[in-house]
Design a protein around this motif. Structure first.
Motif, mmCIF file in Angstrom:
data_model
loop_
_atom_site.group_PDB
_atom_site.id
_atom_site.type_symbol
_atom_site.label_atom_id
_atom_site.label_comp_id
_atom_site.label_asym_id
_atom_site.label_seq_id
_atom_site.Cartn_x
_atom_site.Cartn_y
_atom_site.Cartn_z
ATOM 1 N N TYR A 88 0.820 -1.219 0.000
ATOM 2 C CA TYR A 88 0.000 0.000 0.000
ATOM 3 C C TYR A 88 0.851 1.265 0.000
ATOM 4 O O TYR A 88 0.310 2.361 0.063
ATOM 5 C CB TYR A 88 -0.948 -0.013 1.203
ATOM 6 C CG TYR A 88 -1.996 -1.088 1.085
ATOM 7 C CD1 TYR A 88 -3.232 -0.839 0.498
ATOM 8 C CD2 TYR A 88 -1.740 -2.382 1.529
ATOM 9 C CE1 TYR A 88 -4.186 -1.831 0.370
ATOM 10 C CE2 TYR A 88 -2.682 -3.380 1.409
ATOM 11 C CZ TYR A 88 -3.905 -3.108 0.825
ATOM 12 O OH TYR A 88 -4.847 -4.101 0.692
ATOM 13 N N PHE A 89 2.168 1.116 -0.058
ATOM 14 C CA PHE A 89 3.102 2.243 -0.116
ATOM 15 C C PHE A 89 2.846 3.251 1.009
ATOM 16 O O PHE A 89 2.822 4.463 0.794
ATOM 17 C CB PHE A 89 3.067 2.905 -1.491
ATOM 18 C CG PHE A 89 3.587 2.010 -2.583
ATOM 19 C CD1 PHE A 89 4.932 1.686 -2.642
ATOM 20 C CD2 PHE A 89 2.731 1.454 -3.524
ATOM 21 C CE1 PHE A 89 5.417 0.834 -3.629
ATOM 22 C CE2 PHE A 89 3.209 0.596 -4.507
ATOM 23 C CZ PHE A 89 4.557 0.281 -4.555
ATOM 24 N N SER A 90 2.683 2.718 2.206
ATOM 25 C CA SER A 90 2.358 3.555 3.368
ATOM 26 C C SER A 90 3.392 4.645 3.678
ATOM 27 O O SER A 90 3.003 5.700 4.196
ATOM 28 C CB SER A 90 2.134 2.683 4.600
ATOM 29 O OG SER A 90 3.243 1.844 4.854
ATOM 30 N N PRO A 91 4.697 4.467 3.369
ATOM 31 C CA PRO A 91 5.626 5.574 3.656
ATOM 32 C C PRO A 91 5.300 6.857 2.892
ATOM 33 O O PRO A 91 5.737 7.941 3.303
ATOM 34 C CB PRO A 91 6.989 5.011 3.229
ATOM 35 C CG PRO A 91 6.847 3.536 3.376
ATOM 36 C CD PRO A 91 5.431 3.252 2.957
ATOM 37 N N LEU A 92 4.538 6.740 1.797
ATOM 38 C CA LEU A 92 4.198 7.921 1.005
ATOM 39 C C LEU A 92 3.061 8.726 1.630
ATOM 40 O O LEU A 92 2.900 9.912 1.319
ATOM 41 C CB LEU A 92 3.805 7.511 -0.427
ATOM 42 C CG LEU A 92 4.887 6.819 -1.248
ATOM 43 C CD1 LEU A 92 4.333 6.442 -2.615
ATOM 44 C CD2 LEU A 92 6.119 7.704 -1.392
ATOM 45 N N TRP A 93 2.259 8.093 2.479
ATOM 46 C CA TRP A 93 1.097 8.810 3.038
ATOM 47 C C TRP A 93 0.990 8.724 4.559
ATOM 48 O O TRP A 93 0.029 9.212 5.147
ATOM 49 C CB TRP A 93 -0.201 8.315 2.399
ATOM 50 C CG TRP A 93 -0.363 6.819 2.323
ATOM 51 C CD1 TRP A 93 -0.018 6.017 1.274
ATOM 52 C CD2 TRP A 93 -0.931 5.947 3.319
ATOM 53 N NE1 TRP A 93 -0.326 4.695 1.549
ATOM 54 C CE2 TRP A 93 -0.894 4.626 2.803
ATOM 55 C CE3 TRP A 93 -1.468 6.149 4.587
ATOM 56 C CZ2 TRP A 93 -1.362 3.526 3.505
ATOM 57 C CZ3 TRP A 93 -1.951 5.048 5.296
ATOM 58 C CH2 TRP A 93 -1.891 3.765 4.752
#
Length: 201
Positions: A88-93
């Motif tokens: 979910y590419f959580s580091p981006l959000w």
């Protein structure tokens, strides 16, 4: 401590498998230790002993799940980002702590499930984009072979934590008597990328 898990499926999904069982056991283990836990995942969902939020369909959840987490779980202590090919590419959000749970790197499985274009995109996202986006985050995985696969795509060994999957031991009454000839048992969905034919040939 409050921990939210973001995963592809719930145990109620008709295609639920080992990943969903592991996530469910992790959440229950967190609760047993006195912490608060919740799950955000694609539907369908069912009622469990912890909050579950439906993030939509197979692909739309990659947009909906982050929005739910930002709205409902932004201040929670930890987010567990369950990677199923594409995370979910959580580091981006998310600025607060998160870790990426990877059961296995998908490698050739992309071509077994998708057409050439989609498979190439998925493989590129997993092997190139994910290591870059998560370069400062921890990874958790369940086997030594998955540790090696993560290192192979560029994840630093210092950022990988191995947590072996447990086994629920049946009672003696559930164990069948010994067979006079060798028996092999494989539990799996009958889909091409599970490679069931390797076990029966």
């Amino acid at each position: 401590m409050r921990i939210v898990f973001v995963s592809w499926r719930d145990l109620a999904h008709p295609l639920a498998g080992g990943s969903e069982v592991v996530v469910d056991r992790l959440i229950r283990g967190v609760q047993e230790r006195g912490h608060e836990a919740a799950l955000v995942c694609g539907g369908p969902i069912a009622s469990h002993g912890y909050p579950v939020t439906n993030a939509g369909g197979t692909f739309s959840q990659y947009i909906v799940a982050p929005a739910i987490c930002i709205a409902k779980y932004r201040k929670w202590d930890l987010l567990v980002d369950v990677e199923n090919g594409i995370p979910y590419f959580s580091p981006l959000w998310r600025r607060r702590p998160s870790l990426c749970l990877v059961h296995h790197v998908h490698t050739e499985q992309w071509e077994m499930r998708f057409g050439k274009l989609v498979a190439g995109f998925g493989r590129w996202m997993e092997r190139r984009v994910m290591p870059l986006v998560y370069r400062d985050r921890l990874f958790m995985t369940i086997s030594k072979s998955s540790v090696a696969s993560l290192e192979d795509i560029g994840i630093s060994p210092e950022n990988i934590k191995l947590v072996m999957s447990g086994v629920e031991i049946p009672s003696e009454s559930d164990i069948p008597s010994e067979s006079s000839e060798p028996l092999f048992l494989m539990l799996s969905r009958l889909v091409p990328h599970k490679r069931v034919e390797l076990a029966i040939t």
